[in-house]
Design an enzyme around this catalytic site. Structure first.
Site, PDB file in Angstrom:
ATOM      1  N   ARG A  65       0.818  -1.218   0.000  1.00 25.28           N
ATOM      2  CA  ARG A  65       0.000   0.000   0.000  1.00 25.28           C
ATOM      3  C   ARG A  65       0.848   1.263   0.000  1.00 25.28           C
ATOM      4  NH1 ARG A  65      -2.846  -3.625   3.094  1.00 25.28           N
ATOM      5  NH2 ARG A  65      -1.664  -2.938   4.892  1.00 25.28           N
ATOM      6  N   GLU A 102       5.751 -10.100  14.863  1.00 23.63           N
ATOM      7  CA  GLU A 102       5.234 -10.599  16.143  1.00 23.63           C
ATOM      8  C   GLU A 102       5.579 -12.085  16.301  1.00 23.63           C
ATOM      9  OE1 GLU A 102       1.082  -9.962  16.456  1.00 23.63           O
ATOM     10  OE2 GLU A 102       1.017 -10.519  18.585  1.00 23.63           O
TER      11      GLU A 102
HETATM   12  P1  AMP Z   1       5.078  -2.533  11.242  1.00 20.98           P
HETATM   13  O1  AMP Z   1       6.280  -3.161  10.590  1.00 20.98           O
HETATM   14  O2  AMP Z   1       4.635  -3.246  12.475  1.00 20.98           O
HETATM   15  O3  AMP Z   1       5.274  -1.038  11.484  1.00 20.98           O
HETATM   16  O4  AMP Z   1       3.854  -2.714  10.237  1.00 20.98           O
HETATM   17  C1  AMP Z   1       3.677  -1.841   9.194  1.00 20.98           C
HETATM   18  C2  AMP Z   1       3.179  -2.536   7.958  1.00 20.98           C
HETATM   19  O5  AMP Z   1       2.151  -3.477   8.226  1.00 20.98           O
HETATM   20  C3  AMP Z   1       2.602  -1.511   7.007  1.00 20.98           C
HETATM   21  O6  AMP Z   1       3.135  -1.747   5.713  1.00 20.98           O
HETATM   22  C4  AMP Z   1       1.112  -1.706   7.080  1.00 20.98           C
HETATM   23  O7  AMP Z   1       0.553  -1.684   5.784  1.00 20.98           O
HETATM   24  C5  AMP Z   1       0.879  -3.047   7.756  1.00 20.98           C
HETATM   25  N1  AMP Z   1      -0.007  -2.966   8.929  1.00 20.98           N
HETATM   26  C6  AMP Z   1       0.330  -3.188  10.211  1.00 20.98           C
HETATM   27  N2  AMP Z   1      -0.705  -3.056  11.053  1.00 20.98           N
HETATM   28  C7  AMP Z   1      -1.767  -2.722  10.276  1.00 20.98           C
HETATM   29  C8  AMP Z   1      -3.145  -2.403  10.543  1.00 20.98           C
HETATM   30  N3  AMP Z   1      -3.657  -2.421  11.795  1.00 20.98           N
HETATM   31  N4  AMP Z   1      -3.941  -2.087   9.504  1.00 20.98           N
HETATM   32  C9  AMP Z   1      -3.441  -2.056   8.241  1.00 20.98           C
HETATM   33  N5  AMP Z   1      -2.159  -2.331   7.929  1.00 20.98           N
HETATM   34  C10 AMP Z   1      -1.326  -2.666   8.925  1.00 20.98           C
END
Ligand code: AMP
Length: 177
Positions: A65, A102
């Site tokens: 996205r 996670e």
């Molecule tokens: P992180 O690496 O934990 O910061 O996760 C970020 C990535 O995961 C981004 O590319 C987001 O598109 C996706 N992502 C994580 N949590 C969500 C959420 N609650 N809703 C939509 N996309 C998420």
């Protein structure tokens, strides 16, 4: 001309879908925002507001996205667009970076010729959660000698403290939960 888009309007166009893709996740669905021409353009205006055309060499977008926002921001800033993708998707020579999820690990990759040393880079993704993905993308850009001027996100899940993983450059988000 229609009035400037506000962060509140952007927030109102983001749909929260509970328990997707698995129980306990509140998925932030940006498709209603993308489908609205004024709000989509307004989101790009807000994501690029700090920079004038020509002040950024490359906008780096994160799979998948992030591509949507980064590509539109790149054309607005007269900059190139560079994808950071999940492992195994880019066809040319790549460097890769692992990061923790996670449960388990993930790997992102970038083409070795995507960033010229000294390039001024704007990093964009749709959402900052734990920061693992964007920190890995930032590490790839920096390994190729790029200078990250800012990391910008449409959405930030503040309670996950993702910002703590992104140091050395400003981090900005339009809508925070
Ligand atoms: P992180 O690496 O934990 O910061 O996760 C970020 C990535 O995961 C981004 O590319 C987001 O598109 C996706 N992502 C994580 N949590 C969500 C959420 N609650 N809703 C939509 N996309 C998420």
């Amino acid at each position: 001309m229609s009035a400037k888009v506000t962060a509140a309007e952007i927030e109102a166009a983001i749909r929260t879908v509970p328990d997707f893709p698995k129980p306990g996740i509140q998925f932030k669905d940006i498709t209603p925002l993308l489908a609205d021409a004024r709000l989509f353009a307004g989101a790009i205006d807000l994501l690029t507001a700090q920079f004038s055309p020509g002040s950024i060499d490359a906008v780096v977008g994160i799979d998948a996205r992030g591509f949507i926002f980064a590509a539109a921001a790149a054309t607005k800033l007269n900059a190139g667009f560079v994808p950071v993708r999940k492992r195994g998707k880019l066809p040319f020579t790549t460097i890769e970076q692992d990061y923790a999820l996670e449960y388990g690990n993930a790997t992102v990759a970038i083409h070795t010729d995507a960033i010229r040393p000294g390039s001024r880079v704007l990093l964009i993704d749709d959402l900052l959660a734990t920061g693992g993905t964007s920190a890995a993308a930032a590490a790839l850009v920096q390994k190729l000698g790029g200078k990250i001027l800012e990391a910008s996100f449409l959405i930030e899940l503040k309670f996950l403290n993702g910002r703590e993983k992104l140091s050395g450059f400003p981090v900005r988000s339009l809508v925070a939960y």
